[in-house]
Design a protein around this motif. Sequence first.
Motif, mmCIF file in Angstrom:
data_model
loop_
_atom_site.group_PDB
_atom_site.id
_atom_site.type_symbol
_atom_site.label_atom_id
_atom_site.label_comp_id
_atom_site.label_asym_id
_atom_site.label_seq_id
_atom_site.Cartn_x
_atom_site.Cartn_y
_atom_site.Cartn_z
ATOM 1 N N THR A 1 -38.538 -4.990 14.146
ATOM 2 C CA THR A 1 -37.925 -6.487 13.412
ATOM 3 C C THR A 1 -37.607 -8.180 14.360
ATOM 4 O OG1 THR A 1 -36.277 -4.447 12.232
ATOM 5 C CG2 THR A 1 -35.793 -6.987 11.917
ATOM 6 N N ALA A 2 -37.779 -9.133 13.592
ATOM 7 C CA ALA A 2 -37.852 -10.094 13.989
ATOM 8 C C ALA A 2 -36.603 -10.783 13.581
ATOM 9 C CB ALA A 2 -38.793 -11.074 14.008
ATOM 10 N N PHE A 3 -35.488 -11.355 14.414
ATOM 11 C CA PHE A 3 -34.002 -11.836 13.602
ATOM 12 C C PHE A 3 -33.859 -13.295 14.047
ATOM 13 C CE2 PHE A 3 -33.597 -7.188 14.057
ATOM 14 C CZ PHE A 3 -32.973 -6.664 13.509
ATOM 15 N N ASN A 4 -33.328 -13.902 13.416
ATOM 16 C CA ASN A 4 -32.755 -15.630 14.290
ATOM 17 C C ASN A 4 -31.634 -15.047 14.899
ATOM 18 O OD1 ASN A 4 -30.840 -17.664 14.000
ATOM 19 N ND2 ASN A 4 -32.078 -18.609 12.344
ATOM 20 N N PRO A 5 -31.916 -15.013 16.213
ATOM 21 C CA PRO A 5 -30.888 -14.969 16.826
ATOM 22 C C PRO A 5 -29.445 -15.766 17.171
ATOM 23 C CG PRO A 5 -32.480 -16.882 18.274
ATOM 24 C CD PRO A 5 -32.830 -16.442 16.956
ATOM 25 N N VAL A 6 -29.297 -16.305 16.320
ATOM 26 C CA VAL A 6 -28.348 -17.767 16.187
ATOM 27 C C VAL A 6 -27.194 -17.051 15.169
ATOM 28 C CG1 VAL A 6 -27.234 -19.934 15.734
ATOM 29 C CG2 VAL A 6 -29.327 -19.735 16.961
ATOM 30 N N THR A 7 -27.904 -17.106 14.094
ATOM 31 C CA THR A 7 -27.215 -16.174 12.886
ATOM 32 C C THR A 7 -27.316 -14.530 12.507
ATOM 33 O OG1 THR A 7 -28.965 -16.491 11.169
ATOM 34 C CG2 THR A 7 -28.018 -18.064 11.427
ATOM 35 N N GLY A 8 -28.702 -13.665 12.804
ATOM 36 C CA GLY A 8 -28.805 -12.762 12.930
ATOM 37 C C GLY A 8 -29.247 -11.932 11.896
ATOM 38 N N LYS A 9 -29.262 -13.423 11.437
ATOM 39 C CA LYS A 9 -30.898 -12.752 9.519
ATOM 40 C C LYS A 9 -32.001 -12.433 10.231
ATOM 41 C CE LYS A 9 -32.718 -15.309 5.270
ATOM 42 N NZ LYS A 9 -32.456 -16.533 5.700
ATOM 43 N N LYS A 10 -32.384 -10.915 9.346
ATOM 44 C CA LYS A 10 -33.702 -11.008 9.788
ATOM 45 C C LYS A 10 -34.839 -11.594 9.269
ATOM 46 C CE LYS A 10 -32.409 -5.445 9.676
ATOM 47 N NZ LYS A 10 -32.614 -4.585 8.662
ATOM 48 N N ILE A 11 -36.421 -11.822 9.592
ATOM 49 C CA ILE A 11 -36.681 -12.507 9.737
ATOM 50 C C ILE A 11 -38.285 -11.772 9.350
ATOM 51 C CG2 ILE A 11 -38.731 -14.760 9.759
ATOM 52 C CD1 ILE A 11 -36.417 -15.498 12.179
ATOM 53 N N TRP A 12 -38.182 -11.285 9.318
ATOM 54 C CA TRP A 12 -39.580 -10.144 8.693
ATOM 55 C C TRP A 12 -39.353 -8.421 9.899
ATOM 56 C CZ3 TRP A 12 -42.358 -7.859 13.300
ATOM 57 C CH2 TRP A 12 -42.215 -9.152 14.073
ATOM 58 N N THR A 13 -39.306 -7.991 8.999
ATOM 59 C CA THR A 13 -39.999 -6.421 9.681
ATOM 60 C C THR A 13 -41.694 -5.435 9.442
ATOM 61 O OG1 THR A 13 -37.682 -6.401 9.249
ATOM 62 C CG2 THR A 13 -38.923 -3.871 9.714
ATOM 63 N N VAL A 14 -41.692 -4.634 10.500
ATOM 64 C CA VAL A 14 -43.107 -4.827 10.643
ATOM 65 C C VAL A 14 -43.007 -2.746 10.812
ATOM 66 C CG1 VAL A 14 -43.385 -4.883 12.474
ATOM 67 C CG2 VAL A 14 -45.862 -4.346 10.875
ATOM 68 N N ALA A 15 -42.985 -1.613 9.974
ATOM 69 C CA ALA A 15 -43.868 -0.738 10.870
ATOM 70 C C ALA A 15 -44.753 -0.036 10.841
ATOM 71 C CB ALA A 15 -43.328 0.877 9.496
ATOM 72 N N LEU A 16 -44.851 0.147 12.708
ATOM 73 C CA LEU A 16 -46.073 0.149 12.874
ATOM 74 C C LEU A 16 -47.523 1.482 12.546
ATOM 75 C CD1 LEU A 16 -45.218 -1.472 16.617
ATOM 76 C CD2 LEU A 16 -46.245 -2.818 15.188
ATOM 77 N N PRO A 17 -48.747 1.267 12.558
ATOM 78 C CA PRO A 17 -48.859 1.242 12.155
ATOM 79 C C PRO A 17 -49.859 3.609 13.210
ATOM 80 C CG PRO A 17 -50.556 0.128 12.120
ATOM 81 C CD PRO A 17 -49.118 -0.261 12.467
#
Length: 392
Positions: A136-152
Amino acid sequence: MNLRRTITVLFGAALSLVMLVTPVGAQSTQTGASTTYQINARHDGSLVDTAVGAPPLSRKWSRDLGGSVSYPIVAGGRVFATAASPDGYGTTLYAIDAATGENAWKPVGLGGTYWWSALTYGGGRLYAQNYDGVLTAFNPVTGKKIWTVALPDQYSFTSPPTFAGGVVYTGGAGSGGTLYAVNAADGAVLWTRPVENGDNSSPAVTANGVYVSYACELTYAFDPKSGAPVWHHRTGCSGGGGRTPVVADGGVWIRDDGGIALDAADGTVRSTYGATGRAPAPAFDGRQGYFVDDGVLQERHSRTLATRWRFEGDGLITTAPIVVNGYVYVGSRSGRLWALNGATGQSVWSTDVGAPINGPDEQNVSQPLTGLGAGGGLVVVPAGDLLVAYGQ
């Protein structure tokens, strides 16, 4: 003296001064931030941060996160770490204001099987991965999730991710092993490559290679952009598990089967340096290498392997060392943290952190991988459930 000669002499003097005050190998060090395990994408444990003063340091803050704490990411005025859940499987991601020690945003549960997770940072984003391969990628300032991927294709993920050049590299295991290159912008998998095992080896990344290492010295180098194989070092044995490699002074430092240094360009064996099965990753400052083994820290030249000094401390030194502005920091199971002069081995400061400073466990998933970090004027120490920051 004419004007041209005056300028030439002045430039030469300035260049000589730069050469005198710039530490050997400074161009290979991380500057100002810890962005992954062992400080940087090469995992060489080396940092230059003018905001971190010379020791002695003082305690700035301490946090009890309620579970075993990971290595910290120290960047952008924040300290990020994960901690094992005290109630069932999973880990929690914490974002802490580096100046105050207070939460910068609300803690986030990362879920996943067991108690393993790991972080990396780059391109203005924070990336968290759990045991199940959810990245998961997060905005480090706000904590908002930017994207999530389940690696295959795999189900066991124990290799901390590494950010380099707009890509997040990581590994997975379960059915054989897989090395992944993930687009840091949107989470798309750019390429994958099969490897034997895929466990416990955070990719070490340079402009020329992505390096991973597994049991029996089995080590791979791939092209960072295409994933094309560059070289493959193998021996006659096979087995499970892996250990994070370190890239320093043109070598890939492997700790399995006694410890070897491979040439980063072609994978040939450059030297054998000796390491027991539990030795943590060494750190480097130019050609000065710092190795912890059997509770003792020693300095060794990266080419000759000659030892200039040894530091025994209390005989319980466990952490992978880090080097900050020429000072080597190591911690002990007794809870002691030391800072040593990297050139002489003299202890210039020590303190009791307040809990045992555990070494990195690269074999189990009962806790996140732990280790020291630094940046933004701080040296940050995980000690059991505690995360403690020191600075001027």
